[in-house]
Each structure stands twice: as C-alpha cells, then as structure tokens.
Design an enzyme around this catalytic site. Structure first.
Site, PDB file in Angstrom:
ATOM      1  N   HIS A  52      43.014  84.081  68.671  1.00 19.17           N
ATOM      2  CA  HIS A  52      44.011  83.237  68.004  1.00 19.17           C
ATOM      3  C   HIS A  52      43.454  82.478  66.806  1.00 19.17           C
ATOM      4  CE1 HIS A  52      41.984  80.264  70.444  1.00 19.17           C
ATOM      5  NE2 HIS A  52      42.503  79.328  69.677  1.00 19.17           N
TER       6      HIS A  52
HETATM    7  C1  UD1 Z   1      45.495  75.059  69.026  1.00 22.08           C
HETATM    8  C2  UD1 Z   1      44.183  74.373  68.651  1.00 22.08           C
HETATM    9  C3  UD1 Z   1      43.010  75.297  68.991  1.00 22.08           C
HETATM   10  C4  UD1 Z   1      43.076  75.741  70.438  1.00 22.08           C
HETATM   11  C5  UD1 Z   1      44.430  76.399  70.697  1.00 22.08           C
HETATM   12  C6  UD1 Z   1      44.523  76.840  72.146  1.00 22.08           C
HETATM   13  C7  UD1 Z   1      44.295  72.893  66.681  1.00 22.08           C
HETATM   14  C8  UD1 Z   1      43.846  72.727  65.292  1.00 22.08           C
HETATM   15  N1  UD1 Z   1      44.114  74.106  67.233  1.00 22.08           N
HETATM   16  O1  UD1 Z   1      45.611  76.194  68.186  1.00 22.08           O
HETATM   17  O2  UD1 Z   1      41.818  74.604  68.796  1.00 22.08           O
HETATM   18  O3  UD1 Z   1      42.034  76.648  70.699  1.00 22.08           O
HETATM   19  O4  UD1 Z   1      45.446  75.441  70.396  1.00 22.08           O
HETATM   20  O5  UD1 Z   1      45.663  77.587  72.411  1.00 22.08           O
HETATM   21  O6  UD1 Z   1      44.793  71.963  67.260  1.00 22.08           O
HETATM   22  N2  UD1 Z   1      53.181  78.159  69.083  1.00 22.08           N
HETATM   23  C9  UD1 Z   1      54.236  78.532  69.879  1.00 22.08           C
HETATM   24  N3  UD1 Z   1      54.408  77.865  71.055  1.00 22.08           N
HETATM   25  C10 UD1 Z   1      53.603  76.866  71.460  1.00 22.08           C
HETATM   26  C11 UD1 Z   1      52.532  76.485  70.627  1.00 22.08           C
HETATM   27  C12 UD1 Z   1      52.333  77.141  69.444  1.00 22.08           C
HETATM   28  O7  UD1 Z   1      55.000  79.434  69.567  1.00 22.08           O
HETATM   29  O8  UD1 Z   1      53.809  76.311  72.559  1.00 22.08           O
HETATM   30  C13 UD1 Z   1      52.952  78.890  67.809  1.00 22.08           C
HETATM   31  C14 UD1 Z   1      53.631  78.255  66.649  1.00 22.08           C
HETATM   32  O9  UD1 Z   1      54.093  79.234  65.797  1.00 22.08           O
HETATM   33  C15 UD1 Z   1      52.503  77.518  65.965  1.00 22.08           C
HETATM   34  C16 UD1 Z   1      51.306  78.392  66.269  1.00 22.08           C
HETATM   35  O10 UD1 Z   1      51.564  78.938  67.552  1.00 22.08           O
HETATM   36  O11 UD1 Z   1      52.714  77.333  64.611  1.00 22.08           O
HETATM   37  C17 UD1 Z   1      50.015  77.635  66.290  1.00 22.08           C
HETATM   38  O12 UD1 Z   1      50.071  76.534  67.190  1.00 22.08           O
HETATM   39  P1  UD1 Z   1      49.149  75.231  66.951  1.00 22.08           P
HETATM   40  O13 UD1 Z   1      49.276  74.282  68.076  1.00 22.08           O
HETATM   41  O14 UD1 Z   1      49.362  74.706  65.585  1.00 22.08           O
HETATM   42  O15 UD1 Z   1      47.681  75.821  66.953  1.00 22.08           O
HETATM   43  P2  UD1 Z   1      47.010  76.877  67.935  1.00 22.08           P
HETATM   44  O16 UD1 Z   1      46.756  78.109  67.138  1.00 22.08           O
HETATM   45  O17 UD1 Z   1      47.760  77.003  69.219  1.00 22.08           O
END
Ligand code: UD1
Length: 359
Positions: free
Chosen positions: A207
């Site tokens: 990811h």
């Molecule tokens: C976040 C953390 C990362 C961690 C990861 C674990 C930061 C900078 N990054 O990354 O360190 O390893 O979590 O999973 O905080 N999304 C969904 N549903 C959700 C959550 C996210 O669809 O419940 C999608 C959304 O499109 C979102 C993308 O995933 O924009 C990224 O989510 P985000 O929380 O921004 O960062 P992660 O890549 O999950």
C-alpha cells in the site's frame, strides 16, 4: 487524616488499522491499573473491514469520540483531525494523551496537545527509516520531537532519540505492543478455518505510495508476482488505495487471488501458514520476524532494522524483479532464519501502564 487519590485521566488517540492493534493491549493494561481512560477514533480509517472488525476482534471498547475525518490529502486530513480533536481534548482535560505509531492521526494529535501544553506520550517512538520521502517518517520525527514520554520497542529506537537530543529520562524501552496483540490472538488464529485458501501460498500486502501510486512500479510488481504464481499461489488482500490504483492503471492481476482487506485474526492465521510474505508494511515485518516466517520487504529501507539484523526480514529495495529468485530459494528451504528480539514478549502494554501509573 483524610486522604484522597486524584485519578489520572489518560486519553488515547487512534485512527488507522495499525493503531488499533497497538492500542488494544495498552487499553487493557491501563484498565487493570484502574486509571480513567478515554478513547478517541479520528476516523482516518472508516471502512468496516479497516476499522470496526479490528475493534471487535481486539476487544477494544467503543470509542468515546469518533471524529469521522475520513480520507483526504495529507494536509487536509491532518488539519481536519487537528480541528476536530482540539475541542474534545479541551473539554476532556486529560492528564496525558497517548498517540501510537506513525500515521497522520498520530502527528495531528501530538501537535494539538503540545500547543495546549498537554503532555504527550508516544507509543512506538524512535523508529527511523531516514527516508523523508515517506510521509510516516515525517510523522515519526515530529511526533517524537513533541512528546514528553517516549515508549520505544527496541534499542535502536533509544539510540535514534538520543542522537536527536532527547533526554534519556524521557525514554522508556517497553518492547513491542504489536507483538502483545499477536501473542494474545495467536490461539484464535490457529483455530481459524483454513478452507478457501491454497495449501501453499505467498501472502502479499502492498500500500506504500512509492510502490502503488506509480503505474510503472505497480505494473512491474504485478508482473513479478504473476511470475511467482507459477511456483506458488499468491494470496493478496488488497488495501483500498492499491485496489483503486490497479483499476485506474488498467493492470491485469488475474493470476493473483485479490481479496478484500482481511480481519486481524484471519490475517494472522494466513501469516503463520504462508511459505513467504511479500510486503511493504511496517508492522508485518515485525509480525513475520516473531512468527519465524520469511519476509521479503519491497522497500529500499526500513524503520525496523532489527527485523533484518536478527529477524527473518530481507530488504528487496524497490526492484520487484529480484523477488522470484528469492521466493525460489525459500521454496527450496533456504529461507532466512531469525530470532525474536528482546522484549517482544507480550508484556509491553503492561510496562506502559506501570510507567503511566507511577509517572
Ligand atoms: C495509512 C498510514 C500508513 C499505514 C496504513 C495502514 C498515514 C500517512 N498512512 O495509510 O502509515 O501503514 O494507514 O493501513 O497515515 N481508504 C478507504 N477506506 C478506509 C481507509 C482508506 O477506502 O477505511 C482509502 C481512501 O481512498 C484513502 C486511501 O485509502 O484515500 C488512503 O488512506 P489513508 O488513511 O490516507 O492512508 P493509508 O494508505 O491507509
């Protein structure tokens, strides 16, 4: 003479999947100490299978507050957490705020508290990849800088903090809270039904923006995994970010078993049974080291060097073409063997609770 005890009030902030795994043992241990605690979920992760399932399986109490911030750019997500967290912390007036790991929720809460002069304790302090292109590295540096109490998982964490000028008196090496959760739920994982999965498989999770946000690197990774799938089946629970990118870039991943994100216990069960784990996650490097399962990390660096020094982890750099040869070695029984680092013993949460009770 009348005597009274002022009950300490500890407020925890969690937001993303790895935070839940780290906070669960600390919440449990503090409850045993009888201290007052409040749980704030920022809502950074909000899908049922990224959040609710973890609360249920890890037996985390329902959050007292859910800030429901959702997704966004780094700046807007961090700012929104700060904006919504400030009134909660002002109203709650905790004695100390516990933040976990390195996600945007961690740094946002630390920033709010430090400006309100509320003490901050950082669980999993001191980790450094020395790579500022990783958003998590920036979150780690800033959070540690603002924290009053730093709970480290291993000696390298202490060394990094001391090098950055942190007073040794603020550092407590307590061990690895993620391993507390793993040890507690390992029996449940062993009892997990095995049907639906191949007998022998490589488990994959990806990811990191550096791997999945660029079409060329994601294509190369999927090509290497497809090559590996002729040796061993690929089981690939896909993070929402990665799923979006595979679709957006039109990448053919037909030969890989793409699954929805998997609940904690089932994922643990998959890790224990995997022939090899291929990942770019931080926590999975640690879990595989504890379980003695070979781990190939698709990153140029790691903030968890102990997993490479004494564990089963190998850093592959960002070149996925090297993966098939490494998987072949493992299939021939020549995988890296490792040992479990000190203080990864299931008692880190209790050590933290004892420090907080006496602080
Ligand atoms: C976040 C953390 C990362 C961690 C990861 C674990 C930061 C900078 N990054 O990354 O360190 O390893 O979590 O999973 O905080 N999304 C969904 N549903 C959700 C959550 C996210 O669809 O419940 C999608 C959304 O499109 C979102 C993308 O995933 O924009 C990224 O989510 P985000 O929380 O921004 O960062 P992660 O890549 O999950």
């Amino acid at each position: 003479m009348a005597s009274y005890i002022l009950m300490k009030h500890i407020l925890h902030v969690v937001g993303a999947r790895p935070n839940f795994v780290k906070a669960a043992p600390v919440l449990r241990a503090i409850r045993k100490q009888g201290l007052k605690q409040t749980l704030v979920h920022t809502g950074q992760h909000y899908d049922r299978n990224m959040s609710d399932v973890f609360f249920t399986e890890l037996e985390i109490p329902r959050p007292d507050f859910n800030l429901e911030v959702g997704s966004g750019s780094h700046a807007s997500q961090t700012a929104e957490i700060m904006r919504r967290f400030e009134p909660v912390v002002l109203e709650q007036k905790p004695d100390i705020v516990l933040v976990y790991g390195d996600v945007n929720s961690t740094v946002a809460a630390a920033l709010v508290c430090s400006k309100l002069l509320i003490p901050v304790a950082h669980v999993e302090a001191g980790l450094r990849s020395f790579d500022r292109t990783m958003p998590e590295e920036i979150n780690r540096i800033v959070t540690d800088r603002l924290s009053d109490l730093l709970f480290t998982p291993s000696e390298d964490g202490d060394r990094n903090l001391i090098r950055e000028g942190v007073s040794p008196s603020a550092i407590r090496r307590v061990g690895n809270v993620m391993i507390d959760s793993l040890m507690r739920l390992l029996p449940a994982a062993s009892a997990c039904p095995k049907n639906g999965y191949p007998e022998k498989f490589a488990l994959v999770t990806l990811h990191r923006p550096s791997n999945v946000d660029n079409s060329k690197s994601l294509e190369e990774i999927v090509r290497s995994l497809t090559q590996i799938s002729s040796m061993v089946d690929i089981v690939f629970p896909v993070h929402p970010r990665t799923r979006q990118r595979i679709a957006e870039f039109g990448i053919n991943a037909q030969r890989l078993h793409l699954l929805e994100p998997i609940p904690y216990i089932e994922f643990l069960s998959l890790q224990t049974r995997a022939a090899v784990v291929i990942t770019d996650s931080g926590g999975i490097q640690e879990e595989t080291t504890y379980l003695g399962v070979p781990c190939l990390t698709l990153r140029a660096n790691t903030e968890r060097p102990i997993t490479v020094e004494i564990g089963t982890n190998i850093l592959m750099g960002e070149d996925p073409t090297k993966l098939p040869a490494e998987v072949e070695k493992i299939a021939l029984g020549k995988g890296k063997k490792g040992t479990i680092p000190p203080l990864w013993d299931g008692c880190a949460g209790e050590r933290i609770a004892r420090v907080l009770a006496s602080h």
